[in-house]
Design a protein around this motif. Structure first.
Motif, mmCIF file in Angstrom:
data_model
loop_
_atom_site.group_PDB
_atom_site.id
_atom_site.type_symbol
_atom_site.label_atom_id
_atom_site.label_comp_id
_atom_site.label_asym_id
_atom_site.label_seq_id
_atom_site.Cartn_x
_atom_site.Cartn_y
_atom_site.Cartn_z
ATOM 1 N N ALA A 275 -16.638 -15.287 25.515
ATOM 2 C CA ALA A 275 -17.951 -15.167 24.893
ATOM 3 C C ALA A 275 -18.722 -13.934 25.317
ATOM 4 O O ALA A 275 -19.599 -13.471 24.597
ATOM 5 C CB ALA A 275 -18.792 -16.412 25.193
ATOM 6 N N THR A 276 -18.406 -13.393 26.480
ATOM 7 C CA THR A 276 -19.194 -12.286 27.013
ATOM 8 C C THR A 276 -18.290 -11.301 27.726
ATOM 9 O O THR A 276 -17.211 -11.652 28.197
ATOM 10 C CB THR A 276 -20.261 -12.811 27.996
ATOM 11 N N ARG A 277 -18.745 -10.081 27.807
ATOM 12 C CA ARG A 277 -18.014 -9.043 28.538
ATOM 13 C C ARG A 277 -18.636 -8.794 29.911
ATOM 14 O O ARG A 277 -18.213 -7.906 30.636
ATOM 15 C CB ARG A 277 -18.002 -7.733 27.738
ATOM 16 N N ASP A 278 -19.643 -9.578 30.270
ATOM 17 C CA ASP A 278 -20.358 -9.341 31.520
ATOM 18 C C ASP A 278 -19.494 -9.548 32.757
ATOM 19 O O ASP A 278 -19.789 -8.994 33.820
ATOM 20 C CB ASP A 278 -21.584 -10.259 31.615
ATOM 21 N N TRP A 279 -18.434 -10.348 32.626
ATOM 22 C CA TRP A 279 -17.630 -10.695 33.800
ATOM 23 C C TRP A 279 -16.286 -9.973 33.814
ATOM 24 O O TRP A 279 -15.440 -10.253 34.658
ATOM 25 C CB TRP A 279 -17.406 -12.204 33.852
ATOM 26 N N ASP A 280 -16.073 -9.039 32.875
ATOM 27 C CA ASP A 280 -14.806 -8.304 32.821
ATOM 28 C C ASP A 280 -14.644 -7.411 34.055
ATOM 29 O O ASP A 280 -15.630 -6.933 34.630
ATOM 30 C CB ASP A 280 -14.729 -7.438 31.573
ATOM 31 N N SER A 281 -13.395 -7.158 34.431
ATOM 32 C CA SER A 281 -13.113 -6.236 35.532
ATOM 33 C C SER A 281 -11.852 -5.446 35.218
ATOM 34 O O SER A 281 -10.952 -5.937 34.532
ATOM 35 C CB SER A 281 -12.948 -6.991 36.852
ATOM 36 N N TRP A 282 -11.770 -4.221 35.716
ATOM 37 C CA TRP A 282 -10.642 -3.346 35.430
ATOM 38 C C TRP A 282 -9.433 -3.693 36.293
ATOM 39 O O TRP A 282 -9.577 -4.060 37.464
ATOM 40 C CB TRP A 282 -11.025 -1.886 35.679
ATOM 41 N N PHE A 283 -8.273 -3.555 35.703
ATOM 42 C CA PHE A 283 -7.018 -3.609 36.462
ATOM 43 C C PHE A 283 -6.910 -2.324 37.283
ATOM 44 O O PHE A 283 -6.987 -1.219 36.744
ATOM 45 C CB PHE A 283 -5.836 -3.704 35.490
ATOM 46 N N THR A 284 -6.760 -2.463 38.572
ATOM 47 C CA THR A 284 -6.477 -1.322 39.447
ATOM 48 C C THR A 284 -5.434 -1.765 40.453
ATOM 49 O O THR A 284 -5.469 -2.905 40.942
ATOM 50 C CB THR A 284 -7.740 -0.849 40.209
ATOM 51 N N GLU A 285 -4.503 -0.879 40.762
ATOM 52 C CA GLU A 285 -3.467 -1.240 41.726
ATOM 53 C C GLU A 285 -4.060 -1.491 43.106
ATOM 54 O O GLU A 285 -3.595 -2.341 43.858
ATOM 55 C CB GLU A 285 -2.409 -0.138 41.782
ATOM 56 N N GLU A 286 -5.110 -0.746 43.439
ATOM 57 C CA GLU A 286 -5.786 -0.945 44.712
ATOM 58 C C GLU A 286 -6.590 -2.243 44.663
ATOM 59 O O GLU A 286 -7.341 -2.495 43.716
ATOM 60 C CB GLU A 286 -6.720 0.229 44.996
ATOM 61 N N ASP A 287 -6.415 -3.078 45.656
ATOM 62 C CA ASP A 287 -7.127 -4.360 45.756
ATOM 63 C C ASP A 287 -6.873 -5.250 44.536
ATOM 64 O O ASP A 287 -7.752 -6.000 44.101
ATOM 65 C CB ASP A 287 -8.634 -4.137 45.908
ATOM 66 N N LEU A 288 -5.646 -5.196 43.991
ATOM 67 C CA LEU A 288 -5.338 -5.997 42.802
ATOM 68 C C LEU A 288 -5.454 -7.485 43.088
ATOM 69 O O LEU A 288 -5.983 -8.249 42.276
ATOM 70 C CB LEU A 288 -3.939 -5.657 42.285
ATOM 71 N N ASP A 289 -4.982 -7.929 44.254
ATOM 72 C CA ASP A 289 -5.057 -9.345 44.579
ATOM 73 C C ASP A 289 -6.505 -9.829 44.625
ATOM 74 O O ASP A 289 -6.829 -10.925 44.128
ATOM 75 C CB ASP A 289 -4.381 -9.622 45.918
#
Length: 304
Positions: A275-289
């Motif tokens: 419903a919202t994009r407010d909680w999206d986050s980028w995939f990054t290899e650093e700190d992926l877990d």
């Protein structure tokens, strides 16, 4: 917000993996943003119609998701079977989990089915449009399109589980009722739905009670040939969101979250909610877990 959700788990004496298992949360990965159709009910996983996943990033993301506690992966799009290498993504996922599926409009299944089965696919979900059902039927009834029949037969043989996602327009309830008997007889599970909800207006705009009655009766009637199991019918209902983050969401009034999943889009963004994009986050290899853990906590927080 994330620390508050974690505290909720602590109060319940649960780990993140416990909560994922209890809520039946799973990991959805869009391998391509584009599609060959334009279905009116499609939400495209909340992502733009662009982007393309590569196998290396898919492997890293699925591995991190499994470390977080996920045990099921569903490959989506756009239309995932536009990828000629979709079977490679199934193999990548199977290195980490046994329960790997695809969600597809089905039009490329005749070309891809053998490769998917050979790669170890566990489930296929086909999101249907009503037009090909009308074309395949007679005298106004709905039928299974010819290009889907081989998939139905392979599923009946036990190669994988098969589910149809079936939109039911308000003026097609009777046709859907008869069609469900055909599907359950062939061992196909069905998730029926009306339209994606808009706030709290849905119940007044669609005869949900009648659809619920149809589903209940279809399951009561369900039979299959000797030695085979009948399919089961589910309804995609709408439950108003009640999670911690939902209470702060500016887009809560148009919430259409139903799929219990964390999504990674082909644009390389994790999406805890549609419903919202407010909680999206980028995939990054650093700190992926850490990124996957935070996204998973947000994804499971649709209710308490």
């Amino acid at each position: 917000m994330v620390s508050e959700i974690e505290q909720k788990l602590t109060d319940r004496h649960q780990t993140l993996a416990d909560a994922i298992r209890e809520r039946e949360l799973y990991f959805r990965m869009s391998v391509v943003g584009t599609c060959n159709l334009s279905c009116s009910f499609c939400h495209n996983e909340g992502a733009p119609t662009s982007g393309k996943m590569n196998a290396e990033n898919a492997d890293r993301a699925i591995a991190a998701a499994v470390r977080a506690g996920f045990t099921r992966v569903q490959l989506t799009g756009g239309e995932p079977l536009l990828r000629q290498d979709i079977d490679d993504f199934v193999r990548v996922a199977r290195r980490h989990v046994d329960d790997v599926g695809v969600t597809t409009n089905g039009t490329y299944l005749p070309k891809r089915l053998d490769a998917l089965v050979d790669a170890g696919l566990a489930r296929i979900h086909v999101s249907l449009q009503t037009e090909p059902l009308e074309e395949a039927g007679e005298n106004g009834a709905w039928g299974i399109p010819d290009w889907l029949l081989p998939t139905v037969e392979r599923a009946r043989s036990g190669a994988f589980s098969l589910r149809f996602n079936l939109p039911v327009p308000a003026d097609c309830l009777d046709r859907a009722d008869a069609f469900l008997d055909l599907l359950t007889f062939n061992g196909v599970d069905v998730k029926v739905f009306s339209v994606l909800p808009e706030g709290q207006e849905r119940e007044g705009a669609y005869p949900l009670e009648r659809l619920e009655e149809i589903v209940e009766q279809a399951n009561a009637r369900a039979v299959a040939p000797a030695g085979k199991r009948p399919g089961e019918v589910f309804i995609r209902g709408f439950r108003p969101p009640s999670g911690l983050r939902c209470g702060t969401c500016r887009d809560a009034a148009r919430c259409m979250e139903q799929s219990h999943s964390l999504r990674l889009g082909a644009d390389m963004k994790f999406r805890p909610c549609l419903a919202t994009r407010d909680w999206d986050s980028w995939f990054t290899e650093e700190d992926l877990d850490a990124t996957v853990r935070e996204a998973a906590l947000l994804a499971l927080d649709y209710r308490w």
